[in-house]
Design an enzyme around this catalytic site. Structure first.
Site, PDB file in Angstrom:
ATOM      1  N   GLY A 158     -29.715   1.252   5.758  1.00  0.00           N
ATOM      2  CA  GLY A 158     -30.324  -0.080   5.843  1.00  0.00           C
ATOM      3  C   GLY A 158     -30.853  -0.452   4.471  1.00  0.00           C
ATOM      4  O   GLY A 158     -30.463   0.143   3.452  1.00  0.00           O
ATOM      5  N   THR A 239     -38.631   9.775   6.223  1.00  0.00           N
ATOM      6  CA  THR A 239     -39.594   8.669   6.127  1.00  0.00           C
ATOM      7  C   THR A 239     -39.270   7.604   7.178  1.00  0.00           C
ATOM      8  O   THR A 239     -39.753   6.488   7.082  1.00  0.00           O
ATOM      9  CB  THR A 239     -39.553   8.010   4.723  1.00  0.00           C
ATOM     10  OG1 THR A 239     -38.197   7.656   4.444  1.00  0.00           O
ATOM     11  CG2 THR A 239     -40.084   8.908   3.646  1.00  0.00           C
ATOM     12  N   ARG A 241     -38.755   7.709  11.326  1.00  0.00           N
ATOM     13  CA  ARG A 241     -39.650   7.869  12.469  1.00  0.00           C
ATOM     14  C   ARG A 241     -39.551   9.320  12.926  1.00  0.00           C
ATOM     15  O   ARG A 241     -38.445   9.904  12.891  1.00  0.00           O
ATOM     16  CB  ARG A 241     -39.219   6.961  13.632  1.00  0.00           C
ATOM     17  CG  ARG A 241     -39.530   5.493  13.445  1.00  0.00           C
ATOM     18  CD  ARG A 241     -41.037   5.213  13.503  1.00  0.00           C
ATOM     19  NE  ARG A 241     -41.333   3.801  13.501  1.00  0.00           N
ATOM     20  CZ  ARG A 241     -41.679   3.095  12.429  1.00  0.00           C
ATOM     21  NH1 ARG A 241     -41.774   3.658  11.242  1.00  0.00           N
ATOM     22  NH2 ARG A 241     -41.958   1.804  12.543  1.00  0.00           N
ATOM     23  N   GLU A 270     -47.614  11.407  16.106  1.00  0.00           N
ATOM     24  CA  GLU A 270     -48.454  11.139  14.931  1.00  0.00           C
ATOM     25  C   GLU A 270     -49.884  10.890  15.374  1.00  0.00           C
ATOM     26  O   GLU A 270     -50.078  10.053  16.266  1.00  0.00           O
ATOM     27  CB  GLU A 270     -47.947   9.900  14.187  1.00  0.00           C
ATOM     28  CG  GLU A 270     -46.686  10.172  13.421  1.00  0.00           C
ATOM     29  CD  GLU A 270     -46.200   8.987  12.603  1.00  0.00           C
ATOM     30  OE1 GLU A 270     -46.988   8.058  12.344  1.00  0.00           O
ATOM     31  OE2 GLU A 270     -45.039   8.995  12.226  1.00  0.00           O
ATOM     32  N   HIS A 289     -47.855   9.012   7.139  1.00  0.00           N
ATOM     33  CA  HIS A 289     -47.117   7.757   7.343  1.00  0.00           C
ATOM     34  C   HIS A 289     -47.512   6.724   6.269  1.00  0.00           C
ATOM     35  O   HIS A 289     -48.082   5.675   6.564  1.00  0.00           O
ATOM     36  CB  HIS A 289     -47.376   7.200   8.753  1.00  0.00           C
ATOM     37  CG  HIS A 289     -46.284   6.277   9.219  1.00  0.00           C
ATOM     38  ND1 HIS A 289     -45.644   6.407  10.423  1.00  0.00           N
ATOM     39  CD2 HIS A 289     -45.711   5.189   8.636  1.00  0.00           C
ATOM     40  CE1 HIS A 289     -44.742   5.452  10.567  1.00  0.00           C
ATOM     41  NE2 HIS A 289     -44.755   4.700   9.488  1.00  0.00           N
TER      42      HIS A 289
HETATM   43  C1  DGY Z   1     -42.863   0.190   9.351  1.00  0.00           C
HETATM   44  O1  DGY Z   1     -42.949  -0.869   8.728  1.00  0.00           O
HETATM   45  O2  DGY Z   1     -42.152   0.305  10.354  1.00  0.00           O
HETATM   46  C2  DGY Z   1     -43.672   1.326   8.835  1.00  0.00           C
HETATM   47  O3  DGY Z   1     -43.242   2.523   9.335  1.00  0.00           O
HETATM   48  C3  DGY Z   1     -45.133   1.112   9.122  1.00  0.00           C
HETATM   49  O4  DGY Z   1     -45.728   0.756   7.941  1.00  0.00           O
END
Ligand code: DGY
Length: 324
Positions: A158, A239, A241, A270, A289
């Protein structure tokens, strides 16, 4: 005050967004505690509101939506929106907004910081310095691995995956490959990244692996035991989920040498259980996060969430509307 003017913000962190909405004559109610509101607390605050600004970890459930008869807009201050019950939002004709784009470069920077950290044992060695173990010049316990020219595999191409790939290719000359649900020839041509059509082939051939896909039923544990078994000395970064990674198998994968080190900015759950092994493992770096967490981007996301609400309520095009 007219009920159709009230907006609930689930945190008290976004002064500029509050000012923006107040200038537009909305009544903004903010949640004052550091601990996020529970489902029943959100129900209580939202019952006569027209809109909510939520964070990615506020579960906007069926119960919450049903208990808010005036609700017109759910605006997530996040790019991800898996915390929102989209089915019920659609049934109720509630508009849903998110904040993509503004966080892309910030998240890509952070991913690169994590990669550099675990490859070169930065936090790992610093833990020893804090314990007073630096007594003489002795690099052996901390020898990490080069990054320049190495193979990098990206799962999910993405906007953030692409921005990270650019840094790896242009800054570190990394030979960069990706797997994504859909092949992206335009990006391949533009930045010089190569497609591998199967995750297992990707992970067997890359020394660095970074996860960037959204959390969906299809991506649940997209990296798990089967993939760990194919890896060798991998530096792994997540980074995206927490649920994209099978965290329970990670320690075994490190102990067997399939993984050299892992950096997790997201975990499942989390925060992680403080008694769990991943918290204390010296080769696992956990951050809370923080991917999008620069001062600039924090504000930009909040403003975008506020604009999404104002635009929706004023009948204008939202800055970013989630398709339901
Ligand atoms: C998002 O934007 O989805 C991040 O993981 C939260 O800041």
């Amino acid at each position: 005050m007219e009920p159709n003017n009230k907006i609930f913000l689930t945190r008290d962190w976004h002064e500029e967004a509050v000012n923006y909405l107040c200038d537009k004559k909305y009544q903004v109610i903010t949640w004052k505690n550091i601990t996020p509101p529970t489902e029943s607390e959100i129900i209580n605050k939202l019952k006569d509101c027209v809109a909510i600004i939520s964070e990615f970890n506020d579960k906007i459930t069926n119960n919450i939506i049903n208990a808010a008869p005036n609700l017109k807009v759910i605006s997530n201050r996040a790019v991800g929106y898996e915390n929102i019950d989209l089915k019920i939002a659609k049934e109720r004709n509630i508009l849903v907004g998110n904040t993509p784009g503004v966080l892309v470069e910030t998240c890509a920077d952070f991913t690169m910081a994590l990669l550099l950290n675990i490859a070169r044992n930065i936090t790992y060695s610093n833990r020893d310095v804090l314990k007073g173990k630096w007594q003489s010049f002795y690099q052996l316990p901390y020898l990490g691995f080069d990054i320049y020219n190495k193979n990098l595999g990206i799962i999910g191409l993405g906007q953030i995956g692409t921005a990270f790939a650019k840094r790896a290719i242009n800054g570190f000359n990394m030979k960069t490959y990706y797997w994504s649900r859909n092949r992206k020839l335009d990006i391949e041509n533009e930045i010089g990244i190569n497609w591998i059509d199967n995750i297992n082939d990707l992970v067997s051939n890359c020394e660095y692996i970074s996860i960037h896909c959204a959390s969906t039923p299809e991506t649940h544990h997209i990296i798990g035991k089967e993939q760990f078994a194919l890896m060798k000395n991998v530096k792994l970064i997540n980074t995206s989920r927490g649920p994209t990674l099978d965290q329970d198998s990670l320690i075994d994968a490190i102990d067997s040498g399939n993984i050299y080190a892992a950096a997790l900015d997201v975990t499942d759950p989390e925060p992680p259980d403080y008694k769990s092994k991943i918290i204390h493992h010296p080769k696992i770096l956990i951050t809370p996060h923080l991917g999008s967490g620069s001062s600039e981007t924090f504000k930009k996301m909040a403003m975008m969430a506020a604009e999404n609400i104002a635009n929706a309520l004023e009948g204008k095009k939202m800055v970013s509307q989630v398709k339901l």
